[in-house]
Design an enzyme around this catalytic site. Sequence first.
Site, PDB file in Angstrom:
ATOM      1  N   ASP A  66       0.820  -1.210   0.000  1.00 13.98           N
ATOM      2  CA  ASP A  66       0.000   0.000   0.000  1.00 13.98           C
ATOM      3  C   ASP A  66       0.856   1.262   0.000  1.00 13.98           C
ATOM      4  OD1 ASP A  66      -2.404  -1.426   0.096  1.00 13.98           O
ATOM      5  OD2 ASP A  66      -2.362  -1.532   2.291  1.00 13.98           O
ATOM      6  N   TYR A 125       6.383  -9.988   7.106  1.00 14.06           N
ATOM      7  CA  TYR A 125       6.356  -8.535   7.250  1.00 14.06           C
ATOM      8  C   TYR A 125       6.925  -8.156   8.610  1.00 14.06           C
ATOM      9  CZ  TYR A 125       3.171  -8.259   3.244  1.00 14.06           C
ATOM     10  OH  TYR A 125       2.610  -8.340   1.989  1.00 14.06           O
TER      11      TYR A 125
END
Length: 262
Positions: A66, A125
Site C-alpha cells: 500500500d 512482514y
Amino acid sequence: MDYTTQSDLSLSKSMQNIKLKIAYDGQAYFGWQKTPAGPSVEKTLQNSLEQILQHTISLQAASRTDKGVHARGQIVNFLTTKSITDLQKFILSLNSLLPTDLRILSAEKMPSTFHPTLNCVAKEYCYYICYDFVQLPEYRPYSWHCPFPLMLGKMTQAISVLIGEHDFSAFCNFKKNVNYTDYIRRVQAIHLEVLNHKRLCIRIKGNHFLYKMVRNIVGTLIYIGKGKLMVEDIPSILQSQDRKMAGVTAPAHGLFLQTVLY
C-alpha cells in the site's frame, strides 16, 4: 546496450523470465500498483526497465504494498525478448536510472513457469513501533510512535492466540473491487522483538494475507498492550467476523515487506 542482444529465435523460444529482488522506501510512492493518484513503485521500475530493454514490459509482484509501505525483499518478475547476458551489469545499469529510494538487490533468470505471486509459499512482514515518550527523529518515517506504556507480556499472550488458521474477516478492511472467496488465512508465526530506544519489531509470517490484515493485527496488539482490549477478547473478535471489533489499523509507514519465500 552491450549487455543485451536481440535473439533471432521466435518470441516463445527467446523469452526470458527475469526475477528481481527489490527494496524501496515507500514514503514517496502511492503503493506498488500503478495509479493515477501519484507515483508508484511499479510504474517507476517499469519506465526504467523499458528504457534499457527498448520494449514494453509487464511486471508482477509478490505483494501489492500500500501507499507508504516499505520493502526490503519484494520479488517481481518480467518477461523480455532480450537476452540478458550479464545480470550484474544489468543491475548496475538499472539502479543508475532508478531514484535512490528504489534499489535492485538481485536479478535471476527463472523458468518460464515462475510467477512471484502464484509460487509464493509465505511472506514475512516487519512492523516497527516506538513506545518511548519522545521518538528520535531518525525513526519517525519508519515506525509508529505510541508514546504510552505497553504491557508486552499481554501482547505476547495475544500473539499465541492469533497464530494458526483462522477466519480473519475482523482483521480485513473493505476495498472496492476486492472480493475474497473466503477469509481463512494461516498465520505461521508472530514474533515480538524488543529493540533499543523502546522500540518494537513485530514480525508476522503467513501464507497469504487479507487487505490490511497485518496492520490490523498490529493495531489490535497495541490496543491489548495499552489495556483497551483484553487477551480474552481475541477469540470473540475472530468469531465476530466484524472489523469494528478489532483494533485500529496501524499506519502504513511502520510496515516493511521483509521476505518472500518460495
